[in-house]
Design an enzyme around this catalytic site. Structure first.
Site, PDB file in Angstrom:
ATOM      1  N   HIS A   1       0.823  -1.222   0.000  1.00  0.00           N
ATOM      2  CA  HIS A   1       0.000   0.000   0.000  1.00  0.00           C
ATOM      3  C   HIS A   1       0.856   1.271   0.000  1.00  0.00           C
ATOM      4  CE1 HIS A   1      -3.584  -2.357   0.641  1.00  0.00           C
ATOM      5  NE2 HIS A   1      -3.191  -2.788   1.831  1.00  0.00           N
TER       6      HIS A   1
ATOM      7  N   ASP B   1      -2.702 -10.973  -1.897  1.00  0.00           N
ATOM      8  CA  ASP B   1      -3.171 -10.420  -0.623  1.00  0.00           C
ATOM      9  C   ASP B   1      -4.671 -10.113  -0.736  1.00  0.00           C
ATOM     10  OD1 ASP B   1      -1.724  -8.866   1.922  1.00  0.00           O
ATOM     11  OD2 ASP B   1      -3.604  -7.911   1.326  1.00  0.00           O
TER      12      ASP B   1
ATOM     13  N   HIS C   1      -6.110  -7.559   0.179  1.00  0.00           N
ATOM     14  CA  HIS C   1      -6.261  -6.132  -0.139  1.00  0.00           C
ATOM     15  C   HIS C   1      -5.613  -5.811  -1.489  1.00  0.00           C
ATOM     16  CE1 HIS C   1      -6.171  -6.338   4.368  1.00  0.00           C
ATOM     17  NE2 HIS C   1      -7.255  -5.608   4.210  1.00  0.00           N
TER      18      HIS C   1
ATOM     19  N   ASP D   1      -3.803 -12.876   4.024  1.00  0.00           N
ATOM     20  CA  ASP D   1      -4.988 -12.445   4.762  1.00  0.00           C
ATOM     21  C   ASP D   1      -6.300 -12.744   4.040  1.00  0.00           C
ATOM     22  OD1 ASP D   1      -4.181 -10.587   2.885  1.00  0.00           O
ATOM     23  OD2 ASP D   1      -4.036  -8.905   4.282  1.00  0.00           O
TER      24      ASP D   1
HETATM   25 ZN   LIG Z   1      -3.615  -7.281   3.199  1.00  0.00          ZN
END
Ligand SMILES: [Zn+2]
Length: 313
Positions: A127, A164, A166, A245
């Site tokens: 990120h 991931d 995200h 995750d």
């Molecule tokens: Zn993540």
């Protein structure tokens, strides 16, 4: 020829306070599981070097780096960088080691001293934006690794694969419209950071998955969206933003994956790497917030990496 495993003790000292899910126990759980299964005996283990400023500058702005490097954080102090990201006295070093690990891993596979590599490091990176920290991430390690492979080793085609839960918005920002890079992602959508799901760009393969999506749809996404694009692109190296995750036991993510899904994705990426990239894979840890599920998922991933062709007989 072997699998390299890179970590650093300072990655266990970066601590954003009790109750923060991105906690030191993530790394200790991985090390414990790797040892419990005896995988450590087959890995070539390294302590990460510090990423150099000129390596970080390939994807981050000098202003951002200078501001961080000038920051003094006292023992027991936490300095916020973002709503959910802060620095303790060890954080900057941990982030530089996490990034240096990926640079060393790229060097190792490029020198053919290893088939592939896994970096068990934190903080995560995908990120992190060119000029700011975001979502537990300070430096974008996978992006720095990709830039190192392109600039220092002169590669023309790098794939970055991110499973991931995200969306890896920072990495996508850094390489969007860069035809030397193909980025393939699966992620929960809509979900933090609320980007990526419906955007289209020729070098970004974004597969957003609804909350509750499990193994079948995930494996289909890899097989039907990632693999054909990768085979057409013919990467000379594959970097993996390996976040775990999306596991069903993860407290943050809402997907329903299990350890075998990570083994599956790893196997398919290894086939692409063997076909086009002399087997070169550099994988680095992103998310994964249930320590037990994380340890087991990383072990499943590393166990596949260890099956590079030379070990298969
Ligand atoms: Zn993540």
């Amino acid at each position: 020829m072997t699998t390299v495993f890179i970590t650093h003790p300072d990655c266990l000292k970066h601590d954003m306070g009790s109750g923060h899910p991105e906690a030191p126990v993530r790394i200790s759980a991985i090390l414990k599981e790797i040892e419990a299964l005896g995988l450590n005996q087959h890995l070539k283990q390294y302590i990460a070097p510090l990423a150099r400023k000129e390596e970080l500058e390939r994807v981050h702005s000098s202003d951002y780096l200078e501001a961080l490097f000038e920051m003094k954080v006292e023992e027991h102090e936490l300095v916020p960088l973002d709503g959910d990201t802060s620095l303790n006295t060890y954080s900057l070093a941990a982030a530089r080691y996490a990034t240096g690990a990926v640079v060393l891993a790229v060097d190792q596979v490029m020198r053919a001293e290893a088939d592939n590599a896994f970096c068990a490091v934190r903080p995560p990176g995908h990120h992190a934006l060119p000029n700011r920290a975001m979502g537990f991430c300070i430096f974008n390690a996978v992006a720095v690794g990709a830039a190192h492979a392109l600039e220092a080793w002169g590669l023309d085609r790098i794939a970055i694969c991110d499973f991931d839960v995200h969306y890896g918005n920072g990495t996508a920002d850094m390489f969007v419209n860069d035809r030397r890079v193909l980025m393939c992602q699966t992620f929960q959508h809509p979900f933090y950071p609320y980007q990526g799901g419906n955007t289209y760009n020729p070098n970004m393969i974004n597969v957003g998955l609804k909350s509750g999506t499990g193994s079948l749809k995930f494996q289909e996404a890899i097989e039907q969206h990632w693999i054909p694009a990768l085979n057409e692109f013919k990467p000379q190296m594959i970097l993996i933003s390996a976040g775990f995750d999306a596991h069903r036991d993860d407290p943050l993510g809402g997907l329903d994956l299990v350890e075998e899904d990570y083994a599956f994705a790893t196997r398919l990426l290894m086939e692409v790497a063997e076909t086009h990239a002399a087997g070169r894979i550099v994988s680095t840890l992103e998310g994964g917030y249930n320590p037990v599920a994380l340890g087991r998922s990383v072990a499943a991933h590393v166990n596949e990496l260890l099956k590079a062709p030379i070990h298969r007989h």
